[in-house]
Structure formats: structure tokens, C-alpha cells
Design a protein around this motif. Structure first.
Motif, PDB file in Angstrom:
ATOM      1  N   TYR A   1      -5.523  30.452 -11.431  1.00  0.00           N
ATOM      2  CA  TYR A   1      -4.894  30.452 -10.298  1.00  0.00           C
ATOM      3  C   TYR A   1      -4.681  28.708  -9.901  1.00  0.00           C
ATOM      4  O   TYR A   1      -3.686  28.335  -9.487  1.00  0.00           O
ATOM      5  N   LEU A   2      -5.857  28.332  -9.755  1.00  0.00           N
ATOM      6  CA  LEU A   2      -5.811  26.738  -9.726  1.00  0.00           C
ATOM      7  C   LEU A   2      -5.189  25.828 -10.441  1.00  0.00           C
ATOM      8  O   LEU A   2      -4.543  24.881 -10.081  1.00  0.00           O
ATOM      9  N   LEU A   3      -5.594  26.040 -11.635  1.00  0.00           N
ATOM     10  CA  LEU A   3      -5.021  25.408 -12.911  1.00  0.00           C
ATOM     11  C   LEU A   3      -3.383  25.613 -13.007  1.00  0.00           C
ATOM     12  O   LEU A   3      -2.740  24.510 -13.285  1.00  0.00           O
ATOM     13  N   ASN A   4      -2.847  26.766 -12.524  1.00  0.00           N
ATOM     14  CA  ASN A   4      -1.373  26.894 -12.425  1.00  0.00           C
ATOM     15  C   ASN A   4      -0.606  26.941 -11.272  1.00  0.00           C
ATOM     16  O   ASN A   4       0.211  27.853 -10.826  1.00  0.00           O
ATOM     17  N   PHE A   5      -1.385  26.332 -10.187  1.00  0.00           N
ATOM     18  CA  PHE A   5      -0.777  26.372  -8.842  1.00  0.00           C
ATOM     19  C   PHE A   5       0.617  26.193  -8.700  1.00  0.00           C
ATOM     20  O   PHE A   5       1.287  27.074  -8.100  1.00  0.00           O
ATOM     21  N   LYS A   6       1.075  25.170  -9.371  1.00  0.00           N
ATOM     22  CA  LYS A   6       2.550  24.601  -9.258  1.00  0.00           C
ATOM     23  C   LYS A   6       3.369  25.587  -9.885  1.00  0.00           C
ATOM     24  O   LYS A   6       4.483  26.018  -9.324  1.00  0.00           O
ATOM     25  N   SER A   7       3.235  26.368 -10.923  1.00  0.00           N
ATOM     26  CA  SER A   7       3.836  27.119 -11.544  1.00  0.00           C
ATOM     27  C   SER A   7       4.066  28.502 -10.654  1.00  0.00           C
ATOM     28  O   SER A   7       4.972  29.193 -10.810  1.00  0.00           O
ATOM     29  N   TRP A   8       2.865  28.918 -10.180  1.00  0.00           N
ATOM     30  CA  TRP A   8       2.780  30.088  -9.387  1.00  0.00           C
ATOM     31  C   TRP A   8       3.673  29.912  -8.104  1.00  0.00           C
ATOM     32  O   TRP A   8       4.292  30.863  -7.567  1.00  0.00           O
TER      33      TRP A   8
END
Length: 97
Positions: free
Chosen positions: A22-29
Motif C-alpha cells: 500500500y505504501l509503495l503503490n500509494f500514488k497508483s492507489w
């Protein structure tokens, strides 16, 4: 180690991996939630910077709990006796301790 203890450690690791992703892909989320109208109302809170901060704090707590369980197992059961690094043996705990 009891079944509940194994379940607890497995749950910590699984939840930690989910938080890390979640933290690594926050912008995509954030982009994904903004684009999907069906779940935007339900998961809109997860796109705020506060949710990201809470996830980071939870991940840090889970890592601390996991490290504690590893050290607890090492102290109580002496799981790791020797480490070999570049051909050199390092004793983690002596028998006299």
C-alpha cells in the motif's frame, strides 16, 4: 510454539506485506480509487495523507512486534547457534550464558 502463536506471526507478516505494498503503490492507489466510481465512497479515506501516515506507523509497529518475537524465540530456545559469514563462524550466544 502454539497454533495461536504461529497464526499471530503469520497474520503480522501478511498484514505487514499488505501495508508495505500500500505504501509503495500509494500514488497508483489514489489514481485507481479516483477512477473507479463504485468503490470511491467506500475507500476514499484510504487516499488521504493521514491514512498513509497511519499505515506507516502500523507497519513500524508490526516490524517491531516481529523483531520482538524473533528475539524472544532466540533467547528462549536458542534457535540460531552460529552464523557463518565469508567462511568465519560467529557464535551468537555462548553456552555459558
Amino acid at each position: 510454539m502454539s497454533k495461536w502463536s504461529i497464526f499471530f506471526v503469520s497474520a503480522i507478516i501478511t498484514f505487514g506485506i499488505i501495508l508495505l505494498l500500500y505504501l509503495l503503490n500509494f500514488k497508483s492507489w489514489v489514481v485507481f480509487i479516483a477512477a473507479s466510481e463504485n468503490i470511491k465512497g467506500i475507500l476514499d479515506f484510504s487516499t488521504s495523507p493521514l491514512a498513509q501516515s497511519i499505515a506507516f506507523i502500523l507497519l513500524a509497529v508490526l516490524i517491531c512486534a516481529l523483531i520482538f518475537k524473533i528475539f524472544e524465540a532466540q533467547i528462549n530456545k536458542n534457535v540460531i547457534k552460529k552464523l557463518t559469514i565469508n567462511g568465519n563462524d560467529i557464535e551468537v550466544f555462548n553456552e555459558s550464558q
